[in-house]
Motif scaffolding. Structure first.
Motif, PDB file in Angstrom:
ATOM      1  N   LEU A  62      -2.625   7.381 -14.732  1.00  0.00           N
ATOM      2  CA  LEU A  62      -2.669   6.115 -14.008  1.00  0.00           C
ATOM      3  C   LEU A  62      -2.246   4.964 -14.902  1.00  0.00           C
ATOM      4  O   LEU A  62      -1.475   4.105 -14.519  1.00  0.00           O
ATOM      5  CB  LEU A  62      -4.081   5.876 -13.468  1.00  0.00           C
ATOM      6  CG  LEU A  62      -4.439   6.739 -12.279  1.00  0.00           C
ATOM      7  CD1 LEU A  62      -5.901   6.567 -11.931  1.00  0.00           C
ATOM      8  CD2 LEU A  62      -3.583   6.396 -11.073  1.00  0.00           C
ATOM      9  N   LYS A  63      -2.780   4.999 -16.116  1.00  0.00           N
ATOM     10  CA  LYS A  63      -2.462   3.919 -17.046  1.00  0.00           C
ATOM     11  C   LYS A  63      -0.962   3.898 -17.315  1.00  0.00           C
ATOM     12  O   LYS A  63      -0.307   2.863 -17.251  1.00  0.00           O
ATOM     13  CB  LYS A  63      -3.228   4.121 -18.344  1.00  0.00           C
ATOM     14  CG  LYS A  63      -3.031   2.995 -19.339  1.00  0.00           C
ATOM     15  CD  LYS A  63      -4.040   3.130 -20.473  1.00  0.00           C
ATOM     16  CE  LYS A  63      -3.941   1.961 -21.432  1.00  0.00           C
ATOM     17  NZ  LYS A  63      -2.708   1.991 -22.206  1.00  0.00           N
ATOM     18  N   GLU A 109       0.752   2.573 -14.264  1.00  0.00           N
ATOM     19  CA  GLU A 109       0.566   1.138 -14.067  1.00  0.00           C
ATOM     20  C   GLU A 109       1.509   0.354 -14.966  1.00  0.00           C
ATOM     21  O   GLU A 109       2.137  -0.614 -14.558  1.00  0.00           O
ATOM     22  CB  GLU A 109      -0.874   0.746 -14.383  1.00  0.00           C
ATOM     23  CG  GLU A 109      -1.803   1.009 -13.216  1.00  0.00           C
ATOM     24  CD  GLU A 109      -3.256   0.982 -13.635  1.00  0.00           C
ATOM     25  OE1 GLU A 109      -3.550   0.524 -14.755  1.00  0.00           O
ATOM     26  OE2 GLU A 109      -4.089   1.447 -12.848  1.00  0.00           O
ATOM     27  N   LEU A 117       1.745   6.544  -6.995  1.00  0.00           N
ATOM     28  CA  LEU A 117       0.657   7.366  -7.522  1.00  0.00           C
ATOM     29  C   LEU A 117       0.867   8.830  -7.190  1.00  0.00           C
ATOM     30  O   LEU A 117       0.561   9.705  -7.996  1.00  0.00           O
ATOM     31  CB  LEU A 117      -0.691   6.865  -6.980  1.00  0.00           C
ATOM     32  CG  LEU A 117      -1.142   5.528  -7.565  1.00  0.00           C
ATOM     33  CD1 LEU A 117      -2.366   5.004  -6.831  1.00  0.00           C
ATOM     34  CD2 LEU A 117      -1.464   5.684  -9.042  1.00  0.00           C
ATOM     35  N   ILE A 147      -8.335   9.689  -6.021  1.00  0.00           N
ATOM     36  CA  ILE A 147      -7.911   8.758  -7.071  1.00  0.00           C
ATOM     37  C   ILE A 147      -6.984   7.705  -6.478  1.00  0.00           C
ATOM     38  O   ILE A 147      -7.096   6.511  -6.761  1.00  0.00           O
ATOM     39  CB  ILE A 147      -7.208   9.511  -8.215  1.00  0.00           C
ATOM     40  CG1 ILE A 147      -8.202  10.444  -8.907  1.00  0.00           C
ATOM     41  CG2 ILE A 147      -6.615   8.539  -9.219  1.00  0.00           C
ATOM     42  CD1 ILE A 147      -7.595  11.343  -9.953  1.00  0.00           C
ATOM     43  N   ILE A 148      -6.087   8.153  -5.620  1.00  0.00           N
ATOM     44  CA  ILE A 148      -5.174   7.214  -4.967  1.00  0.00           C
ATOM     45  C   ILE A 148      -5.977   6.217  -4.131  1.00  0.00           C
ATOM     46  O   ILE A 148      -5.729   5.013  -4.164  1.00  0.00           O
ATOM     47  CB  ILE A 148      -4.148   7.967  -4.104  1.00  0.00           C
ATOM     48  CG1 ILE A 148      -3.242   8.825  -5.003  1.00  0.00           C
ATOM     49  CG2 ILE A 148      -3.299   6.997  -3.292  1.00  0.00           C
ATOM     50  CD1 ILE A 148      -2.284   9.739  -4.259  1.00  0.00           C
ATOM     51  N   ASN A 201      -6.820   9.115 -15.971  1.00  0.00           N
ATOM     52  CA  ASN A 201      -6.677   7.745 -16.458  1.00  0.00           C
ATOM     53  C   ASN A 201      -5.386   7.592 -17.242  1.00  0.00           C
ATOM     54  O   ASN A 201      -4.695   6.586 -17.138  1.00  0.00           O
ATOM     55  CB  ASN A 201      -7.862   7.374 -17.342  1.00  0.00           C
ATOM     56  CG  ASN A 201      -9.104   7.169 -16.518  1.00  0.00           C
ATOM     57  OD1 ASN A 201      -9.011   6.916 -15.321  1.00  0.00           O
ATOM     58  ND2 ASN A 201     -10.245   7.300 -17.136  1.00  0.00           N
ATOM     59  N   THR A 231       2.288   1.797  -3.403  1.00  0.00           N
ATOM     60  CA  THR A 231       1.253   2.266  -4.326  1.00  0.00           C
ATOM     61  C   THR A 231       1.001   3.752  -4.128  1.00  0.00           C
ATOM     62  O   THR A 231       0.903   4.514  -5.088  1.00  0.00           O
ATOM     63  CB  THR A 231      -0.051   1.480  -4.106  1.00  0.00           C
ATOM     64  OG1 THR A 231       0.233   0.089  -4.221  1.00  0.00           O
ATOM     65  CG2 THR A 231      -1.093   1.873  -5.120  1.00  0.00           C
ATOM     66  N   GLU A 270       0.840  -1.208   0.000  1.00  0.00           N
ATOM     67  CA  GLU A 270       0.000   0.000   0.000  1.00  0.00           C
ATOM     68  C   GLU A 270       0.873   1.255   0.000  1.00  0.00           C
ATOM     69  O   GLU A 270       0.611   2.209  -0.726  1.00  0.00           O
ATOM     70  CB  GLU A 270      -0.922  -0.006   1.219  1.00  0.00           C
ATOM     71  CG  GLU A 270      -2.097  -0.950   1.084  1.00  0.00           C
ATOM     72  CD  GLU A 270      -2.940  -1.013   2.358  1.00  0.00           C
ATOM     73  OE1 GLU A 270      -4.163  -1.010   2.247  1.00  0.00           O
ATOM     74  OE2 GLU A 270      -2.355  -1.068   3.453  1.00  0.00           O
ATOM     75  N   SER A 299      -8.903   5.205  -4.604  1.00  0.00           N
ATOM     76  CA  SER A 299      -9.645   4.263  -5.446  1.00  0.00           C
ATOM     77  C   SER A 299      -8.794   3.064  -5.840  1.00  0.00           C
ATOM     78  O   SER A 299      -9.309   2.033  -6.252  1.00  0.00           O
ATOM     79  CB  SER A 299     -10.177   4.970  -6.691  1.00  0.00           C
ATOM     80  OG  SER A 299      -9.103   5.289  -7.557  1.00  0.00           O
ATOM     81  N   GLN A 300      -7.484   3.206  -5.723  1.00  0.00           N
ATOM     82  CA  GLN A 300      -6.580   2.103  -6.050  1.00  0.00           C
ATOM     83  C   GLN A 300      -6.275   1.237  -4.822  1.00  0.00           C
ATOM     84  O   GLN A 300      -5.571   0.247  -4.923  1.00  0.00           O
ATOM     85  CB  GLN A 300      -5.257   2.639  -6.625  1.00  0.00           C
ATOM     86  CG  GLN A 300      -5.426   3.529  -7.833  1.00  0.00           C
ATOM     87  CD  GLN A 300      -6.116   2.827  -8.988  1.00  0.00           C
ATOM     88  OE1 GLN A 300      -5.696   1.751  -9.401  1.00  0.00           O
ATOM     89  NE2 GLN A 300      -7.186   3.426  -9.499  1.00  0.00           N
ATOM     90  N   LEU A 301      -6.746   1.663  -3.659  1.00  0.00           N
ATOM     91  CA  LEU A 301      -6.474   0.932  -2.420  1.00  0.00           C
ATOM     92  C   LEU A 301      -7.791   0.570  -1.744  1.00  0.00           C
ATOM     93  O   LEU A 301      -8.314   1.342  -0.941  1.00  0.00           O
ATOM     94  CB  LEU A 301      -5.620   1.782  -1.470  1.00  0.00           C
ATOM     95  CG  LEU A 301      -4.229   2.172  -1.959  1.00  0.00           C
ATOM     96  CD1 LEU A 301      -3.587   3.151  -1.000  1.00  0.00           C
ATOM     97  CD2 LEU A 301      -3.361   0.939  -2.111  1.00  0.00           C
TER      98      LEU A 301
END
Length: 272
Positions: A220-221, A224, A82, A92-93, A217, A78, A75, A95-97
């Motif tokens: 993030l994309k 990732e 981000l 947004i961060i 996006n 991540t 975590e 939403s990834q956790l």
DNA sequence: AACCATTCCAACCGCTCAGTG
DNA sequence: ACACTGAGCGGTTGGAATGGT
């Protein structure tokens, strides 16, 4: 004239929530849902609270599957990755956790992670991020390394940092990529053996020419993909990416093309 | 034990944005 | 097109908890 208040401040309770209030709110939402109207909810639920306060309490504390307690290493990484990519876009961060709230992550960042990254001594066992990464390039967003208030700590590796440029990058500069030109507060810091690039966390500037969601996006994309390409070193050595690597990778992606196209369009419209 | 400093986090504040009339 | 409203977001703060002297 200021904005009208969302509720009568003199009639609502403030401060910590009591267990009774918690159970009232939880029971009401379990039964009826929020109804998409937080302002009306406290009255219906029999609470003397502002709707905003109810919403916050529900989202950050009462809602099911909320995780409390220590953040795992994964975590942490991540969050760092981000943050380096999109700045302080906590929602947004979050939403990834799964299970973590934006408020939680923000607090964790401000009270622990930031200090850890900057190598500020603490009681924690781990050595500092900068100490571990002396011979590598780092990318850190500037909100927590603001050049105008930059003060080296007593930490040895941190002391070696010296600002070599404090000018916002010119949008007409041809030496850096369009992706990074748009950042208003880019500052380059150098140590004897490594380069640190800090760029503004305020990504809104970048997204003025595109839909914010698309832009998020896109970032993030890109990140990732960056992460998956560097999985091993990323997981073993914390979130550490070179400026050129990130730039190249993002620009190579399809979304990078999308961004450049948007940027060209914006430059066209700005011409007199 | 008492006091002071620091850390941490829940909650608040004020802003932006999107939806609606 | 405009004004208004509510939701959502990020920054900030108050005060409880903890640590140090």
């Amino acid at each position: 004239m200021g904005r009208a208040p969302c509720c009568d401040k003199s009639k609502v309770k403030k401060g910590p929530w009591s267990p009774e209030e918690d159970s009232k709110l939880k029971e009401f939402i379990d039964k009826y849902g929020t109804g998409g109207n937080w302002i009306a909810l406290p009255h219906k639920a029999g609470l003397k609270r502002c709707g905003k306060s109810c919403r916050l309490r529900w989202l950050n504390y009462l809602r099911p599957n909320i995780k409390h307690g220590e953040f795992s290493d994964v975590e942490e990484r991540t969050i760092c990755a981000l943050f380096a990519s999109i700045g302080s876009r906590w929602s947004i961060i979050a939403s990834q956790l799964p299970g973590r709230t934006d408020n939680d992550i923000k607090n964790y960042w401000n009270t622990k992670l930031k200090k850890k990254l900057l190598g500020i001594p603490s009681s924690q066992k781990k050595t500092s991020f900068l100490q571990q990464q002396q011979h590598q390039q780092l990318v850190l967003p500037s909100p927590y390394l603001p050049y105008n208030t930059f003060e080296p700590s007593s930490n040895l590796s941190y002391q070696a940092l010296q600002p070599i440029s404090q000018e916002p990058l010119s949008s007409s500069s041809s030496s850096s990529s369009p992706l990074f030109q748009a950042s208003e507060k880019q500052v380059k810091l150098e140590t004897g053996s490594s380069t640190v690039l800090a760029f503004g966390g305020e990504m809104q500037n970048w997204s003025t020419c595109s839909e914010q969601l698309d832009f998020s996006n896109f970032l993030l994309k890109g990140f990732e993909e960056q992460i998956s390409g560097m999985q091993n070193s990323f997981l073993e050595e914390f979130s550490c990416f070179g400026y050129d690597e990130i730039k190249q990778h993002l620009l190579n992606s399809n979304n990078g093309e999308f961004f450049l196209e948007e940027q060209r369009r914006q430059q066209e419209t700005e011409k007199p």
